[in-house]
Design a protein around this motif. Structure first.
Motif, PDB file in Angstrom:
ATOM      1  N   SER A 251       0.812  -1.220   0.000  1.00  0.00           N
ATOM      2  CA  SER A 251       0.000   0.000   0.000  1.00  0.00           C
ATOM      3  C   SER A 251       0.845   1.270   0.000  1.00  0.00           C
ATOM      4  O   SER A 251       0.439   2.281  -0.577  1.00  0.00           O
ATOM      5  N   HIS A 252       2.041   1.245   0.631  1.00  0.00           N
ATOM      6  CA  HIS A 252       2.849   2.464   0.683  1.00  0.00           C
ATOM      7  C   HIS A 252       3.327   2.904  -0.701  1.00  0.00           C
ATOM      8  O   HIS A 252       3.736   4.039  -0.874  1.00  0.00           O
ATOM      9  N   THR A 253       3.268   2.005  -1.677  1.00  0.00           N
ATOM     10  CA  THR A 253       3.630   2.364  -3.051  1.00  0.00           C
ATOM     11  C   THR A 253       2.756   3.494  -3.570  1.00  0.00           C
ATOM     12  O   THR A 253       3.213   4.360  -4.322  1.00  0.00           O
ATOM     13  N   PHE A 254       1.481   3.522  -3.153  1.00  0.00           N
ATOM     14  CA  PHE A 254       0.491   4.407  -3.758  1.00  0.00           C
ATOM     15  C   PHE A 254       0.077   5.579  -2.869  1.00  0.00           C
ATOM     16  O   PHE A 254      -0.746   6.384  -3.276  1.00  0.00           O
ATOM     17  N   THR A 255       0.623   5.684  -1.662  1.00  0.00           N
ATOM     18  CA  THR A 255       0.110   6.670  -0.699  1.00  0.00           C
ATOM     19  C   THR A 255       0.103   8.084  -1.261  1.00  0.00           C
ATOM     20  O   THR A 255      -0.923   8.776  -1.223  1.00  0.00           O
ATOM     21  N   LEU A 256       1.236   8.553  -1.788  1.00  0.00           N
ATOM     22  CA  LEU A 256       1.300   9.916  -2.320  1.00  0.00           C
ATOM     23  C   LEU A 256       0.833   9.972  -3.768  1.00  0.00           C
ATOM     24  O   LEU A 256       0.406  11.033  -4.244  1.00  0.00           O
ATOM     25  N   VAL A 257       0.895   8.852  -4.487  1.00  0.00           N
ATOM     26  CA  VAL A 257       0.371   8.812  -5.852  1.00  0.00           C
ATOM     27  C   VAL A 257      -1.118   9.123  -5.841  1.00  0.00           C
ATOM     28  O   VAL A 257      -1.649   9.742  -6.762  1.00  0.00           O
ATOM     29  N   ALA A 258      -1.789   8.675  -4.789  1.00  0.00           N
ATOM     30  CA  ALA A 258      -3.249   8.819  -4.708  1.00  0.00           C
ATOM     31  C   ALA A 258      -3.702  10.220  -4.314  1.00  0.00           C
ATOM     32  O   ALA A 258      -4.901  10.477  -4.237  1.00  0.00           O
ATOM     33  N   LEU A 259      -2.753  11.142  -4.056  1.00  0.00           N
ATOM     34  CA  LEU A 259      -3.156  12.504  -3.686  1.00  0.00           C
ATOM     35  C   LEU A 259      -3.869  13.172  -4.843  1.00  0.00           C
ATOM     36  O   LEU A 259      -3.473  13.027  -5.997  1.00  0.00           O
TER      37      LEU A 259
END
Length: 259
Positions: A251-259
């Motif tokens: 999940s940490h792969t997408f944390t800031l991508v999902a902003l």
């Protein structure tokens, strides 16, 4: 040669918004719906100083996302030559400010992104701009700094790990600063984090949120855990990401991508 590092696709998704993130050695493609929820994601990386046009051509040949039709397309630039300016900025042209801060360069396009607290000015190699504009119908352009500056993230240091750069953002608790920095070893990343703690006079137990493409069994994660008192892997909010994307990627792969 381009390598596809991540290819995360649900069985079906809405082709509403494409966000193409361009950096010196990587191109990421994120598809979001009209609410901003991440629907699909690709990450391509390469090594060396290959022509951006050639690398983008390879991306187009391998991508399942870039050639679809979208109602809206954005480019998010991840370049280090960028400044966040207050509302009352100096009486100097944006181009001159960038020259003074990062050195005189030719063959660059200068852009300004309005923000609620001022603006973000940055410059991008003209070759990158030309290559991307020929591949995607771009409706909007932003810089990573400008995107992060408008967020309300939890207090602490936010570390985004990419192929050869890290993006360090500071919230104390409001947004306080952001920088893109190069690294070669895990120790480089650790040094930059420790330097940021010192520069912002933050306590050693300040939370460091680590996001991006790295393995929790890697030397990088081992070093950060060994020398930092409070390092965490943030999870993206459920309404920000299609849950099926998490089946094959942490999940940490997408944390800031999902902003």
């Amino acid at each position: 040669m381009v390598q596809k590092i991540i290819g995360a696709y649900p069985t079906a998704f809405a082709n509403d918004v494409l966000v193409l993130e361009a950096a010196s050695n990587s191109i990421a493609l994120a598809v979001k719906d009209t609410t901003g929820k991440l629907q699909a994601y690709e990450l391509f990386q390469w090594q060396g100083n290959a022509a951006y046009t050639d690398m983008l051509r390879e991306v187009r040949g391998e991508s399942q996302l870039i050639q679809s039709n979208y109602t809206h397309s954005k480019v998010k630039w991840r370049v280090a030559d960028a400044l966040l300016l207050p509302l009352q900025k100096p009486d100097v042209t944006n181009e001159d400010l960038l020259h003074l801060s990062f050195g005189y360069k030719v063959g660059y396009e200068v852009y300004s992104q309005p923000l609620s607290v001022g603006s973000c000015i940055y410059r991008v190699p003209s070759e990158w701009v030309s290559a991307i504009m020929q591949s995607v119908v771009v409706h909007e352009q932003k810089h990573v700094y400008g995107v992060i500056a408008e967020q309300h993230l939890q207090q602490g240091i936010w570390l985004q790990v990419d192929a050869d750069t890290i993006t360090i953002s500071v919230f104390t608790p409001q947004f306080s600063g952001v920088r893109i920095l190069q690294y070669h070893t895990p120790e480089d990343v650790l040094y930059h984090v420790l330097h940021t703690l010192e520069a912002y006079q933050l306590s050693k137990d300040t939370v460091v949120y680590c996001c991006g493409w790295f393995d929790v069994k890697s030397a990088l994660w081992d070093v950060l855990q060994q020398y930092l008192q409070n390092v965490q892997l943030p999870v993206p909010e459920a309404d920000k990401i299609e849950s099926s994307l998490l089946a094959n990627y942490p999940s940490h792969t997408f944390t800031l991508v999902a902003l």
